[in-house]
Design a protein around this motif. Structure first.
Motif, PDB file in Angstrom:
ATOM      1  N   GLU A   1       0.800  -1.195   0.156  1.00 24.59           N
ATOM      2  CA  GLU A   1      -0.039  -0.090  -0.011  1.00 24.59           C
ATOM      3  C   GLU A   1       0.905   1.403  -0.145  1.00 24.59           C
ATOM      4  O   GLU A   1       1.960   1.543   0.634  1.00 24.59           O
ATOM      5  CB  GLU A   1      -0.849  -0.019   1.187  1.00 24.59           C
ATOM      6  CG  GLU A   1      -1.853   1.122   1.316  1.00 24.59           C
ATOM      7  CD  GLU A   1      -2.685   0.970   2.254  1.00 24.59           C
ATOM      8  OE1 GLU A   1      -3.718   1.817   2.359  1.00 24.59           O
ATOM      9  OE2 GLU A   1      -2.715   0.193   3.227  1.00 24.59           O
ATOM     10  N   ASP A   2       0.591   2.230  -0.762  1.00 22.36           N
ATOM     11  CA  ASP A   2       0.933   3.587  -0.682  1.00 22.36           C
ATOM     12  C   ASP A   2      -0.041   4.520  -0.962  1.00 22.36           C
ATOM     13  O   ASP A   2      -1.216   4.059  -0.908  1.00 22.36           O
ATOM     14  CB  ASP A   2       2.216   3.640  -1.706  1.00 22.36           C
ATOM     15  CG  ASP A   2       1.954   3.464  -3.197  1.00 22.36           C
ATOM     16  OD1 ASP A   2       0.632   3.754  -3.427  1.00 22.36           O
ATOM     17  OD2 ASP A   2       2.931   3.313  -4.088  1.00 22.36           O
ATOM     18  N   ALA A   3       0.200   5.811  -1.349  1.00 20.00           N
ATOM     19  CA  ALA A   3      -0.876   6.846  -1.689  1.00 20.00           C
ATOM     20  C   ALA A   3      -1.554   6.364  -2.756  1.00 20.00           C
ATOM     21  O   ALA A   3      -2.578   7.093  -2.772  1.00 20.00           O
ATOM     22  CB  ALA A   3      -0.021   8.099  -1.622  1.00 20.00           C
ATOM     23  N   ASP A   4      -1.020   5.727  -3.833  1.00 17.05           N
ATOM     24  CA  ASP A   4      -1.704   5.721  -4.910  1.00 17.05           C
ATOM     25  C   ASP A   4      -2.423   4.270  -5.264  1.00 17.05           C
ATOM     26  O   ASP A   4      -3.611   4.151  -5.884  1.00 17.05           O
ATOM     27  CB  ASP A   4      -0.961   6.059  -6.273  1.00 17.05           C
ATOM     28  CG  ASP A   4      -0.236   7.273  -6.236  1.00 17.05           C
ATOM     29  OD1 ASP A   4      -1.080   8.325  -5.910  1.00 17.05           O
ATOM     30  OD2 ASP A   4       0.772   7.349  -6.353  1.00 17.05           O
ATOM     31  N   THR A   5      -1.787   3.125  -4.458  1.00 16.24           N
ATOM     32  CA  THR A   5      -2.481   1.847  -4.830  1.00 16.24           C
ATOM     33  C   THR A   5      -2.248   1.040  -3.601  1.00 16.24           C
ATOM     34  O   THR A   5      -1.563   1.411  -2.533  1.00 16.24           O
ATOM     35  CB  THR A   5      -0.976   1.082  -5.779  1.00 16.24           C
ATOM     36  OG1 THR A   5      -0.895   2.297  -6.713  1.00 16.24           O
ATOM     37  CG2 THR A   5      -1.551  -0.023  -6.469  1.00 16.24           C
ATOM     38  N   ARG A   6      -3.301   0.123  -3.820  1.00 16.45           N
ATOM     39  CA  ARG A   6      -3.255  -0.927  -2.435  1.00 16.45           C
ATOM     40  C   ARG A   6      -3.558  -2.074  -3.335  1.00 16.45           C
ATOM     41  O   ARG A   6      -4.426  -2.366  -4.291  1.00 16.45           O
ATOM     42  CB  ARG A   6      -4.432  -0.684  -1.778  1.00 16.45           C
ATOM     43  CG  ARG A   6      -4.730  -1.553  -0.592  1.00 16.45           C
ATOM     44  CD  ARG A   6      -5.870  -1.393   0.508  1.00 16.45           C
ATOM     45  NE  ARG A   6      -5.608  -0.055   1.225  1.00 16.45           N
ATOM     46  CZ  ARG A   6      -6.809   0.609   1.209  1.00 16.45           C
ATOM     47  NH1 ARG A   6      -7.980   0.427   0.947  1.00 16.45           N
ATOM     48  NH2 ARG A   6      -6.445   1.832   1.811  1.00 16.45           N
TER      49      ARG A   6
ATOM     50  N   PHE B   1      -6.914   1.287  -6.816  1.00 20.78           N
ATOM     51  CA  PHE B   1      -6.507   2.659  -7.608  1.00 20.78           C
ATOM     52  C   PHE B   1      -6.807   3.681  -6.410  1.00 20.78           C
ATOM     53  O   PHE B   1      -7.997   4.279  -6.688  1.00 20.78           O
ATOM     54  CB  PHE B   1      -6.701   2.921  -8.936  1.00 20.78           C
ATOM     55  CG  PHE B   1      -6.241   1.869  -9.989  1.00 20.78           C
ATOM     56  CD1 PHE B   1      -4.653   1.650 -10.150  1.00 20.78           C
ATOM     57  CD2 PHE B   1      -7.051   1.174 -10.518  1.00 20.78           C
ATOM     58  CE1 PHE B   1      -4.333   0.680 -10.899  1.00 20.78           C
ATOM     59  CE2 PHE B   1      -6.591  -0.042 -11.329  1.00 20.78           C
ATOM     60  CZ  PHE B   1      -5.221   0.063 -11.688  1.00 20.78           C
ATOM     61  N   ILE B   2      -6.014   4.035  -5.528  1.00 19.13           N
ATOM     62  CA  ILE B   2      -6.611   4.796  -4.408  1.00 19.13           C
ATOM     63  C   ILE B   2      -6.691   6.475  -5.188  1.00 19.13           C
ATOM     64  O   ILE B   2      -5.943   6.911  -5.571  1.00 19.13           O
ATOM     65  CB  ILE B   2      -5.746   4.963  -3.149  1.00 19.13           C
ATOM     66  CG1 ILE B   2      -5.642   3.570  -2.562  1.00 19.13           C
ATOM     67  CG2 ILE B   2      -6.169   6.029  -2.322  1.00 19.13           C
ATOM     68  CD1 ILE B   2      -4.524   3.453  -1.697  1.00 19.13           C
ATOM     69  N   GLY B   3      -7.953   6.742  -4.953  1.00 16.45           N
ATOM     70  CA  GLY B   3      -8.460   8.225  -5.209  1.00 16.45           C
ATOM     71  C   GLY B   3      -8.583   8.471  -6.562  1.00 16.45           C
ATOM     72  O   GLY B   3      -8.795   9.531  -7.115  1.00 16.45           O
ATOM     73  N   LYS B   4      -8.878   7.553  -7.408  1.00 16.04           N
ATOM     74  CA  LYS B   4      -8.781   7.422  -8.802  1.00 16.04           C
ATOM     75  C   LYS B   4     -10.185   6.823  -9.532  1.00 16.04           C
ATOM     76  O   LYS B   4     -10.635   5.799  -8.778  1.00 16.04           O
ATOM     77  CB  LYS B   4      -7.548   6.509  -9.755  1.00 16.04           C
ATOM     78  CG  LYS B   4      -6.393   7.127  -9.178  1.00 16.04           C
ATOM     79  CD  LYS B   4      -5.529   7.463 -10.265  1.00 16.04           C
ATOM     80  CE  LYS B   4      -3.896   7.795  -9.970  1.00 16.04           C
ATOM     81  NZ  LYS B   4      -3.744   8.221  -8.494  1.00 16.04           N
TER      82      LYS B   4
ATOM     83  N   TYR C   1     -10.592  -0.686  -9.506  1.00 20.43           N
ATOM     84  CA  TYR C   1      -9.570  -1.820  -9.403  1.00 20.43           C
ATOM     85  C   TYR C   1      -9.568  -2.688 -10.745  1.00 20.43           C
ATOM     86  O   TYR C   1     -10.459  -2.671 -11.469  1.00 20.43           O
ATOM     87  CB  TYR C   1      -9.825  -2.447  -8.138  1.00 20.43           C
ATOM     88  CG  TYR C   1     -11.260  -3.275  -7.824  1.00 20.43           C
ATOM     89  CD1 TYR C   1     -11.053  -4.601  -8.114  1.00 20.43           C
ATOM     90  CD2 TYR C   1     -12.337  -2.730  -7.627  1.00 20.43           C
ATOM     91  CE1 TYR C   1     -12.448  -5.329  -8.068  1.00 20.43           C
ATOM     92  CE2 TYR C   1     -13.490  -3.648  -7.639  1.00 20.43           C
ATOM     93  CZ  TYR C   1     -13.514  -4.773  -7.845  1.00 20.43           C
ATOM     94  OH  TYR C   1     -14.780  -5.525  -7.867  1.00 20.43           O
TER      95      TYR C   1
ATOM     96  N   TRP D   1     -12.573   2.427  -4.568  1.00 18.65           N
ATOM     97  CA  TRP D   1     -11.910   2.810  -5.833  1.00 18.65           C
ATOM     98  C   TRP D   1     -11.987   1.920  -7.006  1.00 18.65           C
ATOM     99  O   TRP D   1     -12.383   0.716  -6.584  1.00 18.65           O
ATOM    100  CB  TRP D   1     -10.550   3.162  -5.377  1.00 18.65           C
ATOM    101  CG  TRP D   1     -10.273   4.147  -4.323  1.00 18.65           C
ATOM    102  CD1 TRP D   1     -10.579   5.724  -4.400  1.00 18.65           C
ATOM    103  CD2 TRP D   1     -10.007   3.823  -2.918  1.00 18.65           C
ATOM    104  NE1 TRP D   1     -10.412   6.106  -3.154  1.00 18.65           N
ATOM    105  CE2 TRP D   1      -9.761   5.166  -2.289  1.00 18.65           C
ATOM    106  CE3 TRP D   1      -9.602   2.756  -2.186  1.00 18.65           C
ATOM    107  CZ2 TRP D   1      -9.556   4.976  -1.051  1.00 18.65           C
ATOM    108  CZ3 TRP D   1      -9.233   2.710  -0.870  1.00 18.65           C
ATOM    109  CH2 TRP D   1      -9.374   3.958  -0.266  1.00 18.65           C
TER     110      TRP D   1
END
Length: 143
Positions: A25-30, A106-109, A51, A49
Motif C-alpha cells: 500500500e502507498d498513496a496511490d495503490t493498494r 487505484f486509490i483516489g482514482k 480496481y 476505488w
C-alpha cells in the motif's frame, strides 16, 4: 471490521476486506492477495476505488451482492479484469479447487475509460468492450 446496515430490517453486516492479505500500500495503490479454498467466500466488502484483478489460480467463482443477485465467472489464468468501485459484495469459490487472484485498487482514482491510457495489444489479446485483457505467458495458449 466495520458494520453497515444490511437491509430494510435494520440488520447489520460486517464489512470486511477485499482480499485475504494486504501485500502493498502507498498513496496511490493498494494490492491484495485473495486466496479461497473450494466453497470459501470472501468477507462482504465494498471497493472504494476502481480496481483490477489478475487471476493467478483460475476457477469458477460467484460474485454475489447483498440482495442475493450476482454473476458466475469462469476466470482463467492470467485474466485481467477492470471493475468500477461499487456496492458491497463477496466472492465465492465454486471451482472444486483453490482459487487465487491479486486485487489492485487505484486509490483516489476513477477512470472514464479503461485502460486509462492507450496500450498496444498483443495479437489475440483484445476483448470486446476493452474491460478484460489476457496476456499470454510464453508457451501457453488460451482459447
Amino acid at each position: 471490521m466495520a458494520t453497515e446496515t444490511g437491509d430494510d430490517t435494520g440488520s447489520e453486516l460486517d464489512i470486511g476486506k477485499p482480499g485475504t492479505r494486504l501485500l502493498f500500500e502507498d498513496a496511490d495503490t493498494r494490492v491484495w492477495l485473495l486466496e479461497l479454498e473450494d466453497g470459501e467466500a470472501t468477507e462482504w466488502h465494498p471497493h472504494e476505488w476502481d480496481y483490477i484483478f489478475v487471476v493467478d489460480l483460475p476457477g469458477k467463482v460467484k460474485l454475489e451482492y447483498r440482495d442475493g443477485s450476482g454473476e458466475i465467472q469462469d476466470d482463467y489464468l492470467g485474466q485481467v479484469v477492470y471493475r468500477r468501485h461499487g456496492p458491497v459484495h463477496r466472492l465465492i469459490n465454486l471451482s472444486g479447487q483453490s482459487y487465487r487472484n491479486v486485487v489492485i485498487e487505484f486509490i483516489g482514482k476513477e477512470f472514464e475509460t479503461w485502460p486509462p491510457a492507450p496500450v498496444q495489444s498483443l495479437p489475440g489479446t483484445a476483448v470486446p468492450g476493452g474491460h478484460t485483457r489476457h496476456y499470454q505467458h510464453e508457451g501457453e495458449e488460451h482459447a
